[in-house]
Design a protein around this motif. Structure first.
Motif, PDB file in Angstrom:
ATOM      1  N   ASN A   7     -13.223  53.638  41.445  1.00  0.00           N
ATOM      2  CA  ASN A   7     -13.949  53.464  42.703  1.00  0.00           C
ATOM      3  C   ASN A   7     -14.048  52.007  43.136  1.00  0.00           C
ATOM      4  O   ASN A   7     -14.610  51.715  44.181  1.00  0.00           O
ATOM      5  CB  ASN A   7     -15.362  54.049  42.575  1.00  0.00           C
ATOM      6  CG  ASN A   7     -15.329  55.557  42.361  1.00  0.00           C
ATOM      7  OD1 ASN A   7     -14.472  56.242  42.909  1.00  0.00           O
ATOM      8  ND2 ASN A   7     -16.258  56.061  41.564  1.00  0.00           N
ATOM      9  N   ARG A   8     -13.524  51.117  42.322  1.00  0.00           N
ATOM     10  CA  ARG A   8     -13.629  49.697  42.644  1.00  0.00           C
ATOM     11  C   ARG A   8     -12.620  49.316  43.727  1.00  0.00           C
ATOM     12  O   ARG A   8     -11.488  49.808  43.735  1.00  0.00           O
ATOM     13  CB  ARG A   8     -13.396  48.848  41.389  1.00  0.00           C
ATOM     14  CG  ARG A   8     -14.525  48.995  40.376  1.00  0.00           C
ATOM     15  CD  ARG A   8     -14.226  48.249  39.095  1.00  0.00           C
ATOM     16  NE  ARG A   8     -15.316  48.392  38.149  1.00  0.00           N
ATOM     17  CZ  ARG A   8     -15.268  47.969  36.889  1.00  0.00           C
ATOM     18  NH1 ARG A   8     -14.171  47.389  36.431  1.00  0.00           N
ATOM     19  NH2 ARG A   8     -16.297  48.133  36.090  1.00  0.00           N
ATOM     20  N   PRO A   9     -13.017  48.436  44.666  1.00  0.00           N
ATOM     21  CA  PRO A   9     -12.118  48.058  45.771  1.00  0.00           C
ATOM     22  C   PRO A   9     -10.937  47.230  45.274  1.00  0.00           C
ATOM     23  O   PRO A   9     -11.089  46.344  44.437  1.00  0.00           O
ATOM     24  CB  PRO A   9     -13.027  47.238  46.685  1.00  0.00           C
ATOM     25  CG  PRO A   9     -14.113  46.721  45.784  1.00  0.00           C
ATOM     26  CD  PRO A   9     -14.324  47.786  44.748  1.00  0.00           C
ATOM     27  N   TYR A 132      -7.424  43.172  41.480  1.00  0.00           N
ATOM     28  CA  TYR A 132      -5.998  43.460  41.551  1.00  0.00           C
ATOM     29  C   TYR A 132      -5.763  44.754  40.775  1.00  0.00           C
ATOM     30  O   TYR A 132      -6.480  45.059  39.807  1.00  0.00           O
ATOM     31  CB  TYR A 132      -5.174  42.333  40.935  1.00  0.00           C
ATOM     32  CG  TYR A 132      -5.194  41.052  41.746  1.00  0.00           C
ATOM     33  CD1 TYR A 132      -4.367  40.900  42.851  1.00  0.00           C
ATOM     34  CD2 TYR A 132      -6.052  40.007  41.404  1.00  0.00           C
ATOM     35  CE1 TYR A 132      -4.390  39.735  43.610  1.00  0.00           C
ATOM     36  CE2 TYR A 132      -6.080  38.831  42.159  1.00  0.00           C
ATOM     37  CZ  TYR A 132      -5.247  38.706  43.251  1.00  0.00           C
ATOM     38  OH  TYR A 132      -5.283  37.562  43.993  1.00  0.00           O
ATOM     39  N   ALA A 133      -4.751  45.520  41.169  1.00  0.00           N
ATOM     40  CA  ALA A 133      -4.492  46.817  40.546  1.00  0.00           C
ATOM     41  C   ALA A 133      -4.303  46.686  39.034  1.00  0.00           C
ATOM     42  O   ALA A 133      -4.789  47.520  38.261  1.00  0.00           O
ATOM     43  CB  ALA A 133      -3.271  47.468  41.186  1.00  0.00           C
ATOM     44  N   ASP A 134      -3.620  45.619  38.588  1.00  0.00           N
ATOM     45  CA  ASP A 134      -3.349  45.443  37.154  1.00  0.00           C
ATOM     46  C   ASP A 134      -4.628  45.271  36.339  1.00  0.00           C
ATOM     47  O   ASP A 134      -4.666  45.609  35.151  1.00  0.00           O
ATOM     48  CB  ASP A 134      -2.451  44.224  36.923  1.00  0.00           C
ATOM     49  CG  ASP A 134      -1.001  44.516  37.283  1.00  0.00           C
ATOM     50  OD1 ASP A 134      -0.677  45.705  37.462  1.00  0.00           O
ATOM     51  OD2 ASP A 134      -0.201  43.565  37.384  1.00  0.00           O
ATOM     52  N   GLN A 135      -5.679  44.748  36.975  1.00  0.00           N
ATOM     53  CA  GLN A 135      -6.927  44.519  36.247  1.00  0.00           C
ATOM     54  C   GLN A 135      -7.636  45.827  35.881  1.00  0.00           C
ATOM     55  O   GLN A 135      -8.474  45.846  34.991  1.00  0.00           O
ATOM     56  CB  GLN A 135      -7.871  43.652  37.090  1.00  0.00           C
ATOM     57  CG  GLN A 135      -7.403  42.222  37.264  1.00  0.00           C
ATOM     58  CD  GLN A 135      -8.327  41.435  38.162  1.00  0.00           C
ATOM     59  OE1 GLN A 135      -8.455  41.710  39.347  1.00  0.00           O
ATOM     60  NE2 GLN A 135      -8.992  40.435  37.590  1.00  0.00           N
ATOM     61  N   LEU A 136      -7.303  46.898  36.580  1.00  0.00           N
ATOM     62  CA  LEU A 136      -7.980  48.176  36.344  1.00  0.00           C
ATOM     63  C   LEU A 136      -7.131  49.157  35.539  1.00  0.00           C
ATOM     64  O   LEU A 136      -7.515  50.305  35.353  1.00  0.00           O
ATOM     65  CB  LEU A 136      -8.351  48.825  37.696  1.00  0.00           C
ATOM     66  CG  LEU A 136      -9.227  47.964  38.615  1.00  0.00           C
ATOM     67  CD1 LEU A 136      -9.579  48.736  39.866  1.00  0.00           C
ATOM     68  CD2 LEU A 136     -10.498  47.526  37.899  1.00  0.00           C
TER      69      LEU A 136
END
Length: 221
Positions: A7-9, A132-136
């Motif tokens: 759910n994080r932006p 950033y997508a990679d962080q999640l």
């Protein structure tokens, strides 16, 4: 159960207003046109921003943005004023421009407008920080990404060896160095995780280098 991470932006889902866009199109040059439009996205995510620059004495420069926000299905016209900061370059050749975030007062070369946000802002100005997508990605997903990095590194080395660099020799060399550093960080983290002591089983898992080295020698004594 839905993961909180999902759910994080994400930065990838934001509209991004960049100083580089205005600079590359000559809007900061003396005598240049000071107004235009920027088109973001397409279809239902289409956002057209009309802008007007007012350049004067350093510290009294700003950008006016005009765009429609969609709130509860209704288009609401919105005007946002963003101050511009002008600083001399490190080589004292010309100037560098930065946006001054109207919320956090931080200098930025990029301002973001996340879904549901009224204004363009610095990424740290959001209550829930932008990721950033990679962080999640999960550990398993990052492991898959590790293999992709290895494949990309192999391909770039091949291009460099045969003198067929698609994006130029110097870009390729820089990218190779960056990927090598990324792989080295992954390997160091992997070795730390491999060294695990289980009190319940009394087992110590070691890296291959340790098994072939001092640890085996100490066991033979």
């Amino acid at each position: 159960m839905v993961s909180k991470k999902s759910n994080r932006p994400l930065i990838d889902n934001c509209y991004q207003l960049k100083v580089a866009y205005l600079k590359d199109r000559g809007y900061f040059l003396e005598g240049a046109k000071r107004s235009g439009t920027i088109t973001f996205g397409s279809g239902k995510k289409l956002l057209i921003v009309a802008f007007k620059l007012k350049l004067g004495v350093a510290g009294k420069e700003n950008v006016y943005l005009l765009f429609d926000n969609v709130i509860n299905g209704e288009h609401i016209r919105h005007v946002q004023k963003v101050n511009l900061i002008r600083k001399s370059s490190n080589l004292n050749i010309g100037f560098r421009y930065y946006f001054l975030c109207p919320i956090s007062n931080k200098n930025a070369t990029v301002l973001y407008k996340a879904p549901g946000s009224l204004n363009f802002m610095h990424r740290t100005a959001y209550k829930d920080r932008l990721y950033y997508a990679d962080q999640l990605k999960s550990t398993q997903q990052k492991s898959c990404n590790y293999e992709e990095v290895k494949m990309e590194l192999k391909e770039l080395k091949k291009q460099l060896k045969h003198g067929k660099c698609r994006k130029g020799k110097f870009w390729t060399m820089g990218k190779i160095a960056s990927l090598k550093e990324k792989l080295n960080r992954h390997e160091k983290n992997r070795e730390k995780k491999l060294l695990i002591f289980s009190k319940s089983k009394g087992i110590m898992e070691l890296t291959e280098s340790q098994l072939n080295g001092d640890y085996m020698k100490s066991k033979s004594k």
